[in-house]
Design a protein around this motif. Structure first.
Motif, PDB file in Angstrom:
ATOM      1  N   LEU A   9      -0.163  15.895   0.230  1.00 47.32           N
ATOM      2  CA  LEU A   9       0.984  16.562   0.841  1.00 47.32           C
ATOM      3  C   LEU A   9       2.082  15.574   1.203  1.00 47.32           C
ATOM      4  N   GLU A  10       1.695  14.474   1.861  1.00 42.40           N
ATOM      5  CA  GLU A  10       2.696  13.555   2.397  1.00 42.40           C
ATOM      6  C   GLU A  10       2.093  12.173   2.582  1.00 42.40           C
ATOM      7  N   VAL A  11       2.905  11.155   2.297  1.00 43.19           N
ATOM      8  CA  VAL A  11       2.543   9.767   2.578  1.00 43.19           C
ATOM      9  C   VAL A  11       3.595   9.224   3.541  1.00 43.19           C
ATOM     10  N   LYS A  12       3.171   8.859   4.754  1.00 47.67           N
ATOM     11  CA  LYS A  12       4.098   8.382   5.785  1.00 47.67           C
ATOM     12  C   LYS A  12       3.855   6.901   6.053  1.00 47.67           C
ATOM     13  N   GLN A  13       4.935   6.154   6.242  1.00 52.95           N
ATOM     14  CA  GLN A  13       4.823   4.751   6.634  1.00 52.95           C
ATOM     15  C   GLN A  13       4.819   4.665   8.150  1.00 52.95           C
ATOM     16  N   THR A  14       3.797   4.036   8.708  1.00 51.89           N
ATOM     17  CA  THR A  14       3.700   3.872  10.158  1.00 51.89           C
ATOM     18  C   THR A  14       3.513   2.392  10.491  1.00 51.89           C
ATOM     19  N   THR A  15       3.556   2.058  11.784  1.00 52.23           N
ATOM     20  CA  THR A  15       3.378   0.667  12.199  1.00 52.23           C
ATOM     21  C   THR A  15       1.972   0.166  11.891  1.00 52.23           C
ATOM     22  N   LYS A  16       1.038   1.089  11.702  1.00 53.11           N
ATOM     23  CA  LYS A  16      -0.337   0.710  11.364  1.00 53.11           C
ATOM     24  C   LYS A  16      -0.599   0.786   9.869  1.00 53.11           C
ATOM     25  N   GLY A  17       0.430   1.082   9.100  1.00 51.54           N
ATOM     26  CA  GLY A  17       0.269   1.191   7.660  1.00 51.54           C
ATOM     27  C   GLY A  17       0.476   2.621   7.189  1.00 51.54           C
ATOM     28  N   ILE A  43      -1.828   9.134   5.093  1.00 54.51           N
ATOM     29  CA  ILE A  43      -1.817  10.124   4.013  1.00 54.51           C
ATOM     30  C   ILE A  43      -2.407  11.437   4.511  1.00 54.51           C
ATOM     31  N   PHE A  44      -1.705  12.520   4.207  1.00 55.10           N
ATOM     32  CA  PHE A  44      -2.170  13.859   4.558  1.00 55.10           C
ATOM     33  C   PHE A  44      -2.408  14.638   3.261  1.00 55.10           C
ATOM     34  N   VAL A  45      -3.595  15.254   3.156  1.00 55.91           N
ATOM     35  CA  VAL A  45      -3.972  15.942   1.918  1.00 55.91           C
ATOM     36  C   VAL A  45      -4.361  17.386   2.205  1.00 55.91           C
ATOM     37  N   SER A  46      -4.476  18.164   1.129  1.00 51.00           N
ATOM     38  CA  SER A  46      -4.760  19.595   1.275  1.00 51.00           C
ATOM     39  C   SER A  46      -5.731  20.064   0.200  1.00 51.00           C
ATOM     40  N   ARG A  47      -6.551  21.051   0.590  1.00 53.44           N
ATOM     41  CA  ARG A  47      -7.386  21.767  -0.388  1.00 53.44           C
ATOM     42  C   ARG A  47      -6.900  23.204  -0.547  1.00 53.44           C
ATOM     43  N   THR A  48      -5.917  23.612   0.254  1.00 51.82           N
ATOM     44  CA  THR A  48      -5.489  25.014   0.235  1.00 51.82           C
ATOM     45  C   THR A  48      -4.141  25.224  -0.462  1.00 51.82           C
ATOM     46  N   HIS A  49      -3.397  24.170  -0.723  1.00 56.73           N
ATOM     47  CA  HIS A  49      -2.042  24.300  -1.269  1.00 56.73           C
ATOM     48  C   HIS A  49      -2.079  24.901  -2.677  1.00 56.73           C
ATOM     49  N   LEU A  52       0.829  -1.207   0.000  1.00 57.23           N
ATOM     50  CA  LEU A  52       0.000   0.000   0.000  1.00 57.23           C
ATOM     51  C   LEU A  52       0.862   1.254   0.000  1.00 57.23           C
ATOM     52  N   TYR A  53       1.915   1.235   0.820  1.00 61.17           N
ATOM     53  CA  TYR A  53       2.802   2.400   0.881  1.00 61.17           C
ATOM     54  C   TYR A  53       3.426   2.668  -0.485  1.00 61.17           C
ATOM     55  N   ASN A  54       3.937   1.622  -1.130  1.00 64.17           N
ATOM     56  CA  ASN A  54       4.555   1.789  -2.449  1.00 64.17           C
ATOM     57  C   ASN A  54       3.548   2.260  -3.483  1.00 64.17           C
ATOM     58  N   GLN A  55       2.294   1.865  -3.300  1.00 67.58           N
ATOM     59  CA  GLN A  55       1.244   2.283  -4.221  1.00 67.58           C
ATOM     60  C   GLN A  55       0.923   3.764  -4.073  1.00 67.58           C
ATOM     61  N   TYR A  56       0.877   4.237  -2.813  1.00 72.23           N
ATOM     62  CA  TYR A  56       0.438   5.611  -2.570  1.00 72.23           C
ATOM     63  C   TYR A  56       1.577   6.620  -2.528  1.00 72.23           C
ATOM     64  N   ILE A  57       2.817   6.182  -2.301  1.00 72.46           N
ATOM     65  CA  ILE A  57       3.929   7.137  -2.264  1.00 72.46           C
ATOM     66  C   ILE A  57       4.103   7.784  -3.637  1.00 72.46           C
ATOM     67  N   THR A  58       3.692   7.081  -4.683  1.00 68.51           N
ATOM     68  CA  THR A  58       3.789   7.636  -6.041  1.00 68.51           C
ATOM     69  C   THR A  58       2.784   8.763  -6.257  1.00 68.51           C
ATOM     70  N   LYS A  59       1.789   8.864  -5.376  1.00 68.91           N
ATOM     71  CA  LYS A  59       0.772   9.905  -5.524  1.00 68.91           C
ATOM     72  C   LYS A  59       1.134  11.176  -4.750  1.00 68.91           C
ATOM     73  N   GLU A  60       2.258  11.132  -4.021  1.00 68.24           N
ATOM     74  CA  GLU A  60       2.679  12.317  -3.284  1.00 68.24           C
ATOM     75  C   GLU A  60       2.897  13.470  -4.248  1.00 68.24           C
ATOM     76  N   ARG A  61       2.382  14.648  -3.882  1.00 68.20           N
ATOM     77  CA  ARG A  61       2.455  15.872  -4.684  1.00 68.20           C
ATOM     78  C   ARG A  61       1.619  15.788  -5.974  1.00 68.20           C
TER      79      ARG A  61
END
Length: 370
Positions: A184-192, A195-201, A127-136
Motif C-alpha cells: 500500500l505505502e512505503v514511508k520514510q521515517t527517522t528509524k528507516g 511498509i504497509f501491506v494489504s491482503r484485502t485491496h 533501503l527506502y529507494n529499494q522498496y519505494i519501487t515496490k509500492e502498488r
C-alpha cells in the motif's frame, strides 16, 4: 583512530555506500563548531576547517575588521588586522586560529559519531529507494509475529505491517507462512522505511492475474473493473481488443487452472470472471452472472438499472445477503434494482426507462461452475 585511518574509512564509506565525502566533512565541521563554542562562548563566530587531503582539523575565530570596536568577541581593529596581513581593509573577515589543545581528541570522537550517523542515514535511504519501487506491487513475505492485532511480515531486510483492517476476514497467519501481499505505502521515517501491506485491496487480485496470466501481463487482455469483498467473492471484468483472443478463457485457463491458482492464493475466495462490454445493458447482465437476466431498463440520468430475472433465479441474482447484486453494482458503476418476472409484471416494474431484452452469455465462468 588516527587521521590516516579516518581518511581511509571515509573513502571506504564513499565507495561502498555512495555517501559523498564532502557531505561528511561538512557535517563534521558543523558538529565541531558547537564543540568549539563550548570553549570560547556561544557569542563568538567560530569556523572549523578540515583539510580534505590530510584530515587535519583547525578551529578559527572569525572577526570583522573595523575602525572602532563595539564587540570585542567578533571584531578586530584595522591596524591589528594589518599586522597579520597588510591587505586587510575595513569590512573584511579575519580568521584567527584558536584550535584548543585537546581538539584532536574531540574532533576524532565527533567524526566517528557523524560517520556512524551518516552511515545509518545512507542505509535508510538505500533501503527506502529499494522498496519505494515496490509500492502498488505484489510481493511475497514471510509471517514473523503478531503485534497486537497487526501481523508483521518480513520482506527482505525490512518488516512490513499487515494491519487488522487489511487482513482477509477469517484468514489465519502462522509463523513462517509465505504470503503474497499488496504494498500500500512505503514511508520514510527517522528509524528507516516503514511498509504497509494489504491482503484485502482489489489491486491484489489484479496483480495476481498479471502474474498468472501472460495475456494480462503483456496487455493483450485488459482488466477493466474489479469489485471485491475480501475473503468471500470477487468479480472481475476483462476485455481484449484482439478479436482472436478470448479474454475470459485466458484468465480462467484450461480447466480453470489459472484462476484456481489465484483462488488458492486468496484462501478459497470465489472469483467470477466476466466479459466487459461498453454496452451497459450487456455488461450489467454479465455482471449478475451466474443468474440469467431477462430484461434491463436503464435510467441514464440516475445511473440506475432495473433488472428482471426468472422467478426461480431471483435469490441467485441477489445473492446471499445481497452480495451478488452489491458486487455487480460496484463492478459496473450502476445502481441495480432486481425483481423476478412475476414481481415485475405485477408492479409494472419496467414502466419507465429504456427496456431491452438481454440474451445471457453461456460462457461466463468462475473458478467453480455454479
Amino acid at each position: 583512530m588516527d587521521r590516516a585511518e579516518f581518511m581511509d574509512a571515509l573513502n571506504l564509506v564513499e565507495k561502498e555506500k555512495g555517501i559523498d565525502k564532502e557531505i561528511i566533512f561538512e557535517a563534521i565541521e558543523a558538529s565541531l563548531v558547537s564543540a568549539c563554542k563550548k570553549n570560547f562562548g556561544s557569542g563568538q563566530n567560530i569556523k572549523v576547517v578540515i583539510d580534505r587531503e590530510t584530515g587535519n582539523v583547525a578551529c578559527y575565530a572569525q572577526k570583522a575588521v573595523v575602525e572602532e570596536i563595539q564587540d570585542e568577541q567578533n571584531e578586530i581593529l584595522l591596524p591589528a588586522a594589518r599586522v597579520l596581513n597588510p591587505n586587510y581593509s575595513v569590512g573584511d573577515v579575519v580568521d584567527l586560529e584558536v584550535t584548543p589543545r585537546d581538539f584532536g581528541r574531540i574532533s576524532a570522537q565527533t567524526a566517528k559519531q557523524v560517520v556512524v550517523q551518516k552511515f545509518r542515514e545512507a542505509e535508510r535511504e538505500i533501503l527506502y529507494n529499494q522498496y519505494i519501487t515496490k509500492e502498488r506491487e505484489v510481493v511475497t513475505g514471510i509471517v514473523q509475529r503478531r503485534d497486537r492485532r497487526n501481523i508483521i511480515i518480513q520482506m527482505g531486510k525490512i518488516d512490513a505491517v499487515l494491519a487488522a483492517n487489511e487482513q482477509i476476514p477469517g484468514e489465519k497467519y502462522g509463523f513462517m507462512d509465505r504470503l503474497k501481499v499488496y504494498v500500500l505505502e512505503v514511508k520514510q521515517t527517522t528509524k528507516g522505511p516503514q511498509i504497509f501491506v494489504s491482503r484485502t485491496h482489489p489491486e491484489l487480485v489484479k496483480r495476481l492475474f498479471e502474474q498468472e496470466v501472460p495475456e494480462v501481463f503483456d496487455g493483450t487482455v485488459e482488466i477493466k473493473s474489479i469489485a471485491r469483498e475480501a475473503g468471500s467473492r470477487t468479480k472481475i471484468a476483462v476485455y481484449s481488443k484482439d478479436k482472436n483472443v478470448d479474454a475470459l478463457g485466458a484468465c480462467v485457463g484450461q480447466n480453470g487452472y489459472r484462476v484456481n491458482v489465484i483462488v488458492g492464493e486468496l484462501g478459497g475466495e470465489k472469483i467470477d470472471v466476466i466479459h466487459w462490454s461498453d454496452d451497459p445493458k450487456v455488461f450489467i447482465a454479465a455482471a449478475l452472472s451466474p443468474s440469467k437476466v431477462l430484461e434491463v431498463a436503464l435510467n441514464e440520468d440516475e445511473q440506475s438499472a432495473k433488472i428482471v430475472v426468472p422467478d426461480h433465479q431471483l435469490s441467485l441474482a441477489i445473492g446471499k445477503e445481497g452480495q451478488n447484486a452489491r458486487l455487480s453494482a460496484k463492478l459496473t458503476g450502476w445502481r441495480i434494482d432486481i425483481k423476478s418476472e412475476t414481481q415485475a409484471r405485477e408492479t409494472n416494474f419496467l414502466a419507465s426507462g429504456t427496456v431491452d431484452e438481454v440474451e445471457g452469455e453461456d460462457e461466463e465462468l468462475t473458478q467453480e461452475q455454479e
